[in-house]
Motif scaffolding. Structure first.
Motif, PDB file in Angstrom:
ATOM      1  N   GLY A 166      -0.739 -14.648 -12.752  1.00  0.00           N
ATOM      2  CA  GLY A 166       0.977 -14.134 -12.718  1.00  0.00           C
ATOM      3  C   GLY A 166       0.175 -12.651 -12.278  1.00  0.00           C
ATOM      4  N   HIS A 167      -0.404 -12.261 -11.896  1.00  0.00           N
ATOM      5  CA  HIS A 167      -0.691 -11.322 -11.372  1.00  0.00           C
ATOM      6  C   HIS A 167      -0.247 -11.509  -9.310  1.00  0.00           C
ATOM      7  N   ARG A 168       0.358 -10.309  -8.633  1.00  0.00           N
ATOM      8  CA  ARG A 168       0.299 -10.332  -7.253  1.00  0.00           C
ATOM      9  C   ARG A 168      -0.971  -9.322  -6.816  1.00  0.00           C
ATOM     10  N   PRO A 169      -2.013  -9.531  -6.729  1.00  0.00           N
ATOM     11  CA  PRO A 169      -2.906  -9.127  -5.808  1.00  0.00           C
ATOM     12  C   PRO A 169      -2.237  -7.244  -5.291  1.00  0.00           C
ATOM     13  N   ASP A 170      -3.170  -6.101  -5.514  1.00  0.00           N
ATOM     14  CA  ASP A 170      -2.491  -5.008  -4.205  1.00  0.00           C
ATOM     15  C   ASP A 170      -3.875  -4.632  -3.701  1.00  0.00           C
TER      16      ASP A 170
END
Length: 179
Positions: A166-170
């Protein structure tokens, strides 16, 4: 055309330390779609990853040499050739590899060393999917995904997913340090 990439993942090492050890520097520039030659990310699960748009790059890197982390995973994939490979090292020693090369055979899968237990259910499922596919149109190469799925089961990262838990990597652009 598809992906022709490779990546390295190192467990329990900060992104900055990984980049320094491999001779890279972080530009700080965002690379959301991994379009630069190299980009890197620190995942929330502790794995640090370098992505390369060079299919051969990961095979030339020091995954097997001493490195300030216990576990390292490399992954290569070329969708044009339907070639995929993943290798695992602990404490600088390569322990296993899983390779699929459709140029050898659609059902080719070379396994060496002592791969992790995650391999067996992945292999069983995808060979079953391939058997069903072969009975029909036989247009999909499910065996290609075995090394990729194995790498993902260990690191939590898969090259074609925009989000992880659920998290978009940076992702940021990285480049070689000047000599």
């Amino acid at each position: 055309m598809g992906f022709k990439i490779s990546w390295l993942a190192f467990d329990a090492i900060e992104k900055a330390a990984m980049l320094d050890a491999l001779g890279f520097r972080d530009t700080g520039e965002a690379d959301e779609a991994n379009e630069s030659p190299f980009s890197a990310v620190q995942l929330r699960n502790g794995w640090s990853i370098i992505w390369s748009n060079d299919f051969e790059w990961a095979a030339t890197q020091p995954v097997k040499s001493s490195f300030p982390t216990k576990r390292a995973i490399s992954c290569q994939l070329h969708e044009g050739l339907m070639y995929s490979a993943t290798h695992g090292a602990d404490d600088g020693i390569e322990l296993w590899s899983v390779v699929h090369d459709a140029q050898q055979s659609l059902h080719d899968l070379s396994i060496s060393g002592n791969p992790p237990p995650e391999l067996l259910p992945i292999k069983d499922k995808l060979f079953l999917d391939q058997k069903s596919e072969d009975a029909g149109s036989a247009e999909v190469d499910f065996i290609f995904d075995i090394p990729i799925e194995l790498a993902a089961s260990i690191t939590g990262f898969r090259h074609d997913l925009w989000e992880i838990d659920g998290h978009r990597p940076d992702w940021t652009v990285i480049e070689r340090k000047s000599a």
